[in-house]
Design an enzyme around this catalytic site. Structure first.
Site, PDB file in Angstrom:
ATOM      1  N   GLU A  38       0.872  -1.172   0.000  1.00 51.42           N
ATOM      2  CA  GLU A  38       0.000   0.000   0.000  1.00 51.42           C
ATOM      3  C   GLU A  38       0.911   1.224   0.000  1.00 51.42           C
ATOM      4  O   GLU A  38       1.715   1.405   0.912  1.00 51.42           O
ATOM      5  CB  GLU A  38      -0.894  -0.004   1.235  1.00 51.42           C
ATOM      6  N   ARG A  64      -3.172  20.498  12.733  1.00 56.01           N
ATOM      7  CA  ARG A  64      -2.970  19.387  11.812  1.00 56.01           C
ATOM      8  C   ARG A  64      -4.075  18.373  12.050  1.00 56.01           C
ATOM      9  O   ARG A  64      -4.094  17.698  13.083  1.00 56.01           O
ATOM     10  CB  ARG A  64      -1.584  18.756  12.009  1.00 56.01           C
ATOM     11  N   PRO A 114       9.472   6.293   4.284  1.00 56.16           N
ATOM     12  CA  PRO A 114       9.756   5.441   3.124  1.00 56.16           C
ATOM     13  C   PRO A 114       9.124   4.055   3.168  1.00 56.16           C
ATOM     14  O   PRO A 114       9.110   3.359   2.156  1.00 56.16           O
ATOM     15  CB  PRO A 114      11.284   5.341   3.113  1.00 56.16           C
ATOM     16  N   GLU A 140      -6.179  29.582   0.968  1.00 54.59           N
ATOM     17  CA  GLU A 140      -7.507  29.875   1.530  1.00 54.59           C
ATOM     18  C   GLU A 140      -7.902  28.958   2.686  1.00 54.59           C
ATOM     19  O   GLU A 140      -8.712  29.332   3.530  1.00 54.59           O
ATOM     20  CB  GLU A 140      -8.574  29.826   0.440  1.00 54.59           C
ATOM     21  N   GLU A 142      -5.696  27.696   4.928  1.00 54.06           N
ATOM     22  CA  GLU A 142      -4.523  27.630   5.813  1.00 54.06           C
ATOM     23  C   GLU A 142      -4.610  28.730   6.863  1.00 54.06           C
ATOM     24  O   GLU A 142      -4.840  29.898   6.551  1.00 54.06           O
ATOM     25  CB  GLU A 142      -3.259  27.805   4.963  1.00 54.06           C
TER      26      GLU A 142
END
Length: 182
Positions: A38, A64, A114, A140, A142
């Site tokens: 995946e 976040r 990774p 816009e 942020e």
């Protein structure tokens, strides 16, 4: 052929968004067995270590959603298609902080995760920032707040998990190894 190489047999794109693409690759392993991987494909990003004339590090605090909390980070952003990383770095510095510079030095580039993503972050440094004459608008969607901190203050935020991301931790390590002590 690399002795650890996994050969892709098939790729199924699950989702293609504005920032990332999620895909599942069927692969042949080095021992001949098959497996699934995946993967998240990402266009890459930049981050900027910026120091003021007073030797303070320029940060932004922002929420976040993936973490469900606000964290303090160095300015950063996604590469736009065909855009050179140093152009992105300057743009993000200006948009997020209100500072600009004539001098950006590439420190290094590194992969963020990774094991499942190909995101490559290009990390830049400047100690030649100056305020913009005219502020540049943020994206816009942020919302950020500028913070200027000493290395010691930033290290405390890392211990308090207010600085809680790899690019910013790497930046603090770079500054510490460079001998920034203010």
């Amino acid at each position: 052929m690399n002795k650890f190489e996994e050969k892709t047999i098939d790729t199924e794109v699950i989702y293609k968004g504005k920032i990332v693409q999620l895909q599942v690759d069927s692969v042949t392993l080095p021992d001949g067995q098959t497996s699934k991987r995946e993967l998240i494909k990402h266009p890459g990003a930049v981050a900027v270590i910026a120091l003021t004339d007073e030797g303070k590090i320029v940060f932004v605090e922002q929420y976040r959603k993936a973490l469900e909390k606000s964290i303090v980070e160095i300015p950063a952003g996604k590469l736009e298609t065909g855009e050179k990383p140093e152009i992105t770095a300057l743009r993000e510095l200006e948009e997020e902080t209100g500072y600009t510079t004539d001098q950006l030095k590439l420190v290094t580039s590194f992969y963020t995760s990774p094991g499942f993503a190909d995101e490559l972050v290009h990390l830049y440094f400047t100690d030649q920032v100056k305020p913009l004459e005219q502020k540049v608008d943020l994206d816009e969607d942020e919302f950020v707040e500028l913070q200027e901190l000493t290395l010691q203050e930033a290290e405390q935020l890392a211990l308090d998990q207010k600085i809680h991301d790899a690019k910013t931790a790497f930046a603090l390590l770079y500054l510490k190894l460079r001998g920034e002590t203010r």
